[in-house]
Design a protein around this motif. Structure first.
Motif, PDB file in Angstrom:
ATOM      1  N   LYS A 129       0.920  -1.197   0.048  1.00 41.80           N
ATOM      2  CA  LYS A 129      -0.183   0.035  -0.078  1.00 41.80           C
ATOM      3  C   LYS A 129       0.877   1.420  -0.006  1.00 41.80           C
ATOM      4  N   LEU A 130       1.889   1.297   0.808  1.00 39.77           N
ATOM      5  CA  LEU A 130       2.914   2.335   1.060  1.00 39.77           C
ATOM      6  C   LEU A 130       3.518   2.563  -0.417  1.00 39.77           C
ATOM      7  N   PHE A 131       3.821   1.584  -1.170  1.00 42.77           N
ATOM      8  CA  PHE A 131       4.367   1.932  -2.678  1.00 42.77           C
ATOM      9  C   PHE A 131       3.460   2.120  -3.434  1.00 42.77           C
ATOM     10  N   GLY A 132       2.188   1.907  -3.190  1.00 41.43           N
ATOM     11  CA  GLY A 132       1.112   2.398  -4.111  1.00 41.43           C
ATOM     12  C   GLY A 132       1.024   1.199  -5.247  1.00 41.43           C
ATOM     13  N   ILE A 133       1.354   0.296  -5.005  1.00 43.24           N
ATOM     14  CA  ILE A 133       1.182  -0.953  -6.143  1.00 43.24           C
ATOM     15  C   ILE A 133       0.375  -2.022  -5.774  1.00 43.24           C
ATOM     16  N   TYR A 134      -0.629  -1.927  -4.723  1.00 42.66           N
ATOM     17  CA  TYR A 134      -1.793  -2.804  -4.414  1.00 42.66           C
ATOM     18  C   TYR A 134      -2.433  -2.964  -5.762  1.00 42.66           C
ATOM     19  N   ASN A 135      -2.893  -4.186  -6.001  1.00 47.15           N
ATOM     20  CA  ASN A 135      -3.653  -4.725  -7.319  1.00 47.15           C
ATOM     21  C   ASN A 135      -3.017  -4.185  -8.459  1.00 47.15           C
ATOM     22  N   THR A 136      -1.902  -4.492  -8.644  1.00 44.69           N
ATOM     23  CA  THR A 136      -1.106  -4.294  -9.875  1.00 44.69           C
ATOM     24  C   THR A 136      -0.098  -5.550  -9.743  1.00 44.69           C
ATOM     25  N   PRO A 137       0.470  -5.854 -10.994  1.00 46.91           N
ATOM     26  CA  PRO A 137       1.316  -6.965 -11.046  1.00 46.91           C
ATOM     27  C   PRO A 137       2.516  -6.812 -10.073  1.00 46.91           C
ATOM     28  N   PHE A 138       3.050  -5.501 -10.121  1.00 47.26           N
ATOM     29  CA  PHE A 138       4.230  -5.182  -9.385  1.00 47.26           C
ATOM     30  C   PHE A 138       4.156  -5.941  -8.012  1.00 47.26           C
ATOM     31  N   ALA A 139       2.943  -5.601  -7.196  1.00 51.89           N
ATOM     32  CA  ALA A 139       2.654  -6.245  -6.096  1.00 51.89           C
ATOM     33  C   ALA A 139       3.108  -7.545  -5.679  1.00 51.89           C
ATOM     34  N   LEU A 140       2.710  -8.574  -7.095  1.00 53.16           N
ATOM     35  CA  LEU A 140       3.021  -9.732  -6.687  1.00 53.16           C
ATOM     36  C   LEU A 140       4.486 -10.153  -7.167  1.00 53.16           C
ATOM     37  N   MET A 141       5.152  -9.305  -8.033  1.00 46.49           N
ATOM     38  CA  MET A 141       6.599  -9.582  -8.573  1.00 46.49           C
ATOM     39  C   MET A 141       7.385  -9.270  -7.223  1.00 46.49           C
ATOM     40  N   LEU A 142       7.090  -8.377  -6.362  1.00 44.34           N
ATOM     41  CA  LEU A 142       7.644  -7.873  -5.223  1.00 44.34           C
ATOM     42  C   LEU A 142       7.694  -8.898  -4.191  1.00 44.34           C
ATOM     43  N   SER A 143       6.332  -9.478  -3.867  1.00 42.67           N
ATOM     44  CA  SER A 143       6.269 -10.425  -2.931  1.00 42.67           C
ATOM     45  C   SER A 143       6.653 -11.822  -3.197  1.00 42.67           C
TER      46      SER A 143
END
Lengths: 277, 319
Positions: A129-143
């Motif tokens: 949420k902090l990075f503002g990438i919730y609900n995007t592919p980036f959230a999953l790439m990061l995690s």
């Protein structure tokens, strides 16, 4: 083997047949169901009753299934490439350079790969949420990096340890820096290991469910496991089993083909990650 | 004494250590961001009353160990205790997780050993069998949960149909819904999916046992069963032990199979599933994180056990 009586030989092959049957039957049954529609689907049968591609058509046309496949390929692909990139240099340092604290570091990396994902879920959610990438592919790439990176580092380290020391010595005598050793000397020897490790990490990312379920909300951002898990009909009584099986077959067949092609290498990779330590 | 033989002088070794540092730095930074920090935050949440509303605006208050165990004094002087550690639902989840882990890993070890012994023998079509048993492993967990959910379906499932035909049951069973069969259903799917992995790990251990051991035993006319218990099993023990602990760690954190196969059943809810429910469904980040922290502690204990028992050759000094 040579002293075996005919009775035991028969028993042995029966056992083998049973193993193969149990291993293969559920997938066979899913494939068969995926070709059935209407009333045929609701009569349990061992042999195919009909052949129709309707379920496949409805999966491909309906909702966002193709989009989900695309998401999965993109996310798993990017995650694995990034993990491999970071892992190659790191595992060279861990396998080939002696320094204080190396054992502890490897132990920590191993520990991270055995993490329960749920233990970082709320913290990761906050970060995303902090990075503002919730609900995007980036959230999953990061995690997904949390399990692909330790895994690739660990397996590549065990592979790299086994490379002959003479090659490296010769390169050092010729004045090669560690960077040159990795890129020019080790990489050509290492690519089979990279393919294996990458494939295993890809399967891990492709199959991941908890993060994908938590960090995406809209249907267009879903990955394949979430799409299949949440594929449902108008009511509980109307679970669309035909399309579910068709979707399952679509996402499983490429994996099975890959696994069968890379059979031997995968077994080597698994044992490097598991038993050899 | 630890300097490698290729180090010609301190300068070369120093140069290599410096390079090693820069090679490791990106990975370590990455792991700090995606693993260490979120873990620290999750553990922190377990000491707050964070909810879905307060988690992002910093209004969550520090409550100490209240999520774990809390004493409340009511106005009438009555003392009440609450918290995760006193929650019957939590202990039910702990019991389910332990039960699942013990039974599934035990079954997978025995069956995996059997399959590995079969694959270790030389026979026609061995490659084919090995390929076949890789299939359950290659299928995503979610897909296998759905496939088996369909096969175990109460009305149209092929398993009920088979059992009815053979006469083992007299009426269809709602495998995944009934409290007394839900865990069995989960176990069947997990054993089916994970035994191949176990078998391959054990097979790798078996293949490290020198063949002449068996030759010698054979020449002495020792019965194969005795050879198995006196020679094979003791030599296999280290590989077996590590594989078992590896699997236990995996089983303790099980989430996806249960979430999809038996979503509502209290008979199968595990620590991960309960923690997820608390966080996602009820928005209770405090208690949910307390649960995940407890699970983390349990798994950490097992990791330490793994490293100690497995005698993992961490630094590669042995070779």
């Amino acid at each position: 083997m040579s002293r075996r009586t005919p009775f035991w030989t028969v028993m042995f092959y029966l056992g083998v047949a049973l193993i193969v049957l149990i291993a293969v039957f559920p997938f066979y049954y899913a494939v068969m169901t995926s070709f059935e529609t209407g009333t045929a689907i609701f009569s349990p049968n061992i042999l195919p009753e009909m052949f129709s591609l309707d379920n496949y058509a409805s999966v491909m046309n309906g909702r966002n299934f193709i989009r989900s496949v695309g998401n999965s390929v993109l996310i798993a692909g990017v995650t694995v490439v990034c993990a491999l990139f970071l892992a190659v240099t790191a595992s060279y340092a861990l396998a080939r350079v002696r320094f204080r604290g190396r054992g502890l570091l490897l132990m920590t990396i191993l520990a991270v790969s055995m993490f329960p994902q749920i233990a970082v879920l709320s913290g990761l959610y906050e970060l995303i949420k902090l990075f503002g990438i919730y609900n995007t592919p980036f959230a999953l790439m990061l995690s997904y990096t949390i399990f692909t990176l330790p895994f690739t580092v660990w397996v590549l380290t065990t592979f790299m340890r086994d490379l002959p020391v003479e090659i490296e010595e010769a390169a050092i005598v010729d004045g090669a820096t560690p960077w040159i050793i990795i890129t020019q000397v080790f990489m050509p020897l290492l690519w089979p290991a990279l393919v294996t490790t990458g494939l295993l990490a890809f399967i891990g990312a492709w199959n991941e469910f908890l993060f994908a379920l938590t960090f995406t909300i809209s249907e267009t951002e879903r990955t394949v496991p979430v799409a299949i898990a949440l594929l449902s009909g108008a009511s509980v009584q109307e679970i669309p089993w035909g399309p579910i099986m068709a979707a399952s077959v679509i996402v499983t067949v490429p994996l099975i083909i890959l696994v069968l092609i890379f059979q031997r290498k995968i077994v080597a990779g698994l044992t490097a990650g598991g038993v050899k330590g | 004494m630890t300097t490698s033989k290729i180090a010609k002088g301190p300068s070369l070794q120093q140069q290599r250590v410096r390079a090693a540092f820069w090679f490791l730095a990106p990975m370590l930074v990455m792991l700090a961001i995606v693993a260490a920090w979120p873990l620290f935050r999750s553990i922190s949440f377990s000491f707050t009353d964070a909810t879905a509303d307060t988690i992002f605006n910093g209004k969550a208050a520090w409550v100490g160990f209240d999520n774990y165990i809390e004493q409340r004094v009511r106005s009438n002087g009555e003392i009440r205790w609450r918290g995760v550690l006193l929650d019957a639902e939590w202990w039910n989840a702990v019991w389910n997780t332990v039960r699942f882990s013990l039974v599934s890993v035990a079954l997978e070890t025995v069956l995996g050993l059997l399959v590995a012994l079969v694959l270790n023998a030389e026979f026609k079509g061995r490659g084919l069998v090995r390929a076949a048993i890789l299939i359950p492993w290659a299928i995503p967990t979610i897909v296998s949960a759905r496939m088996w959910g369909w096969m175990l379906n109460d009305q149209f499932g092929v398993i009920n149909q088979m059992l009815l035909t053979v006469g083992l049951i007299s009426e269809p069973i709602a495998w995944t819904a009934r409290a007394d069969t839900a865990m069995l259903a989960v176990l069947i799917v997990d054993v089916w999916k994970t035994t191949p992995f176990m078998a391959l790990l054990i097979l790798a251990g078996l293949q490290m046992i020198p063949r002449d051991m068996y030759e010698a035993a054979k020449l002495d006319g020792i019965h194969p069963v005795k050879v198995f218990f006196r020679v094979t099993l003791p030599l296999l023990k280290p590989a077996l032990l590590v594989a078992v602990i590896f699997r236990v760690l995996d089983a303790l954190r099980i989430f996806d199979l249960i979430y999809v196969l038996t979503p509502q059943s209290d008979a199968t809810v595990t620590m991960s599933v309960l923690s997820y429910r608390q966080i996602q469904q009820f928005g209770d980040y405090g208690e949910g994180s307390a649960m995940s922290t407890l699970l983390f502690l349990i798994i950490t204990a097992f990791v330490l056990l793994y490293i100690k028992l497995g005698r993992v050759d961490l630094s590669g000094e042995k070779s």
